[in-house]
Design an enzyme around this catalytic site. Structure first.
Site, short mmCIF file in Angstrom:
data_model
loop_
_atom_site.label_atom_id
_atom_site.label_comp_id
_atom_site.label_asym_id
_atom_site.label_seq_id
_atom_site.Cartn_x
_atom_site.Cartn_y
_atom_site.Cartn_z
N LYS A 81 18.70 -15.40 1.75
CA LYS A 81 18.91 -15.41 0.30
C LYS A 81 17.63 -15.82 -0.42
CE LYS A 81 22.30 -17.28 -3.05
NZ LYS A 81 23.47 -18.16 -3.21
N SER A 156 27.47 -16.28 -5.47
CA SER A 156 26.19 -15.73 -5.82
C SER A 156 25.42 -15.13 -4.64
CB SER A 156 25.33 -16.83 -6.45
OG SER A 156 25.10 -17.86 -5.50
N SER A 180 29.76 -19.87 -3.13
CA SER A 180 28.86 -18.71 -3.10
C SER A 180 28.59 -18.09 -1.74
CB SER A 180 27.53 -19.06 -3.74
OG SER A 180 27.65 -18.98 -5.14
N1 GLN Z 1 30.34 -19.44 -8.86
C1 GLN Z 1 29.99 -20.82 -8.88
C2 GLN Z 1 28.99 -21.07 -9.99
O1 GLN Z 1 28.74 -20.17 -10.70
C3 GLN Z 1 29.44 -21.24 -7.55
C4 GLN Z 1 28.06 -20.82 -7.32
C5 GLN Z 1 27.52 -21.23 -5.98
O2 GLN Z 1 28.26 -21.60 -5.09
N2 GLN Z 1 26.22 -21.20 -5.88
O3 GLN Z 1 28.47 -22.11 -10.15
#
Ligand code: GLN
Length: 498
Positions: A81, A156, A180
């Site tokens: 990532k 994400s 994410s």
């Molecule tokens: N969707 C969650 C957020 O927007 C989690 C994101 C993540 O786990 N990096 O913060």
């Protein structure tokens, strides 16, 4: 070779290398060819390290020929990532503000993979600074779901999940702050593991919310997740929150026959009663519970009453930490700078650099986080959120006195359509089942458990376990995987709708 590269797992590829049926160079080349053919439509990669991957593969092949392989995984490519540092490579976090920035060092997880001989194939696309649940909000391009290109891959770590599902990577690393890794794994029909907080070093992971972030693998199988966990976990002097008592040797569970006899599995009723849970997802996860019972597990209902406050607490704590972590992106030290010409130039340079190069969601979080930390509001919001977090941790501690592992849906529904979710709060709710594990610091894994009947999109079952009980969690996940109707299913990326 090209025929089965799409379904090849990390562990199976290692066997082929060991048996001399394939070389590392062929493996890397085959994956690069798939990236060439499919990634324009999918957008899973932000950059591909073609040259270095091929030359490192040749070096790995040469080592193996001499019997000097660094580990059983020597020569295996992995995708990373874009918020995890790889020396000499871009590290954009999906943001314009880091365009042109090159990392001078390796994250600890990357260092450990390289020490084992693994090769970084490319950097996967993500929601800007890991804020989001759809990977539509990368500053560069959105990622499409390999099962249906009109749908999102989740986020994400959507690029990591899509690259694995589409056979453009054997396995990938992602990061999970509120879901994410697990949520995109569920949407893309792959396995996603978030380790216990502190089990894996965060050194070299660009911080979003430091008390919640963990790096973990997205893979085709539970075994691969265990293998990668073993490779990347363990204490690190560069991360003071990494701990010495993390689970080790978790891939050892596969030597034990995966018996579930006497295992107690809890299903939290608040998750299954949630009004936003689709009937199809509920049914698939209930089928998973039956499959576990058939293998000897004892399944019962449990209660996590404070989960109700998870999203509210998370969206105070995570933005608060983000507002502080993202202060370093000021146009001076990293990435893009918008130089102001007028008087008062320094402040104006900060303002322009941040204003022009951070996206809307990132700015929303910074503003929210700054607000909840400001004097007068700190007690009313931040402190109360921390209290809710403690209650949630206590909830889990109590439930884990009566059961070994929890089973829940990973997400309330299958993948949604691109541009379908426009309201931030609606987007936030897609993590309702994953966020509490981050707040409590416990490990979680999403395993494919079926497909929606209406659209044929993947559904994920989530297993949660007490701190550092990765081994038990992986045993249950792996035993379930053997019974899952979705195991071994891959999308036909040449035929997904437009
Ligand atoms: N969707 C969650 C957020 O927007 C989690 C994101 C993540 O786990 N990096 O913060």
């Amino acid at each position: 070779m090209d025929k089965n590269i799409a379904t090849l797992s990390f562990a199976h590829a290692a066997e082929l290398l060991r048996e001399g049926q394939i070389s590392s160079r062929e493996l890397v080349q085959a994956l690069l060819s798939r990236v060439d053919v499919h990634d324009e439509a999918l957008g899973a990669y932000l950059s591909v390290a073609r040259e270095s991957a091929l030359s490192e593969a040749e070096e790995a092949d040469a080592r193996r020929q001499k019997g000097e392989q660094l580990s059983p995984w020597d020569g295996l490519p992995i995708s990373v990532k874009d918020n995890i540092a790889v020396a000499g490579q871009a590290n954009t976090c999906g943001s314009k503000i880091l365009e042109g920035y090159t990392s001078p060092y390796d994250a600890t997880v990357v260092r450990r993979l390289k020490d084992a001989g693994c090769i970084v194939l490319g950097r996967t696309n993500m929601d800007e600074f890991a804020m989001g649940s759809s990977t539509e909000h990368s500053a560069y391009k959105p990622v499409a779901n390999p099962w249906a290109r009109s749908c999102v891959p989740g986020g994400s770590s959507g690029g990591s999940a899509a690259s694995v599902a589409a056979g453009e990577a054997l396995a990938a690393l992602g990061s999970d702050t509120g879901g994410s890794i697990r949520q995109p794994a569920a949407f893309c029909g792959v396995v996603g593991l978030k380790p216990t907080y502190g089990a894996v070093s965060r050194y070299g992971l660009v911080a979003f919310a430091s008390s919640l972030d963990q790096i973990g693998p997205l893979t085709k199988t539970v075994r691969d997740s265990a293998v990668l966990y073993d490779l990347i976990s363990g204490p690190d002097p560069n991360d003071a929150t990494s701990v010495p008592d993390a689970a080790t040797g978790v891939s050892g569970v596969f030597d034990s026959g995966l018996s579930l006899e006497g295992k107690k599995i809890g299903m939290p009723k608040e998750f299954f009663d949630y009004e936003g849970l689709s009937a199809e997802v509920r049914e698939k996860v209930q089928n998973a519970a039956e499959a576990l019972e058939q293998r000897g597990a004892n399944v019962k209902e449990v209660s996590l009453p404070y989960n109700e406050f998870a999203i509210a607490a998370y969206y105070i704590i995570a933005p608060a930490e983000a507002s502080s972590n993202l202060a370093r992106f000021d146009g001076i030290r990293y990435g893009r700078r918008e130089v102001a010409e007028a008087a008062g130039r320094l402040l104006e340079t900060y303002r322009l650099s941040r204003g022009k190069n951070f996206g809307e969601e990132v700015k929303r979080r910074i503003i929210l986080g700054t607000y909840v930390l400001s004097s007068g509001y700190y007690d009313a919001y931040y402190l109360r959120a921390q209290k809710a977090r403690t209650k949630l941790r206590e909830d889990f501690a109590r439930v884990f006195e009566e059961c070994d592992v929890l089973l829940t849906p990973t997400t309330p529904s299958g993948a949604f359509r691109m541009k379908q979710v426009t309201e931030p709060l609606q987007m936030y709710r897609s993590d309702i089942f994953t966020i509490s594990a981050n707040l409590a610091g416990i490990p979680g894994i999403s395993v494919p458990c079926g497909f929606t009947e209406t659209e044929g999109l993947p559904v994920g079952a989530q297993f949660l376990a007490p701190h550092f009980a990765e081994k038990e969690m992986l045993r249950v996940a792996a035993a379930y995987e053997q019974a899952s109707p979705a195991a071994g299913c891959y999308p036909d990326v040449t035929e997904t709708d437009g």
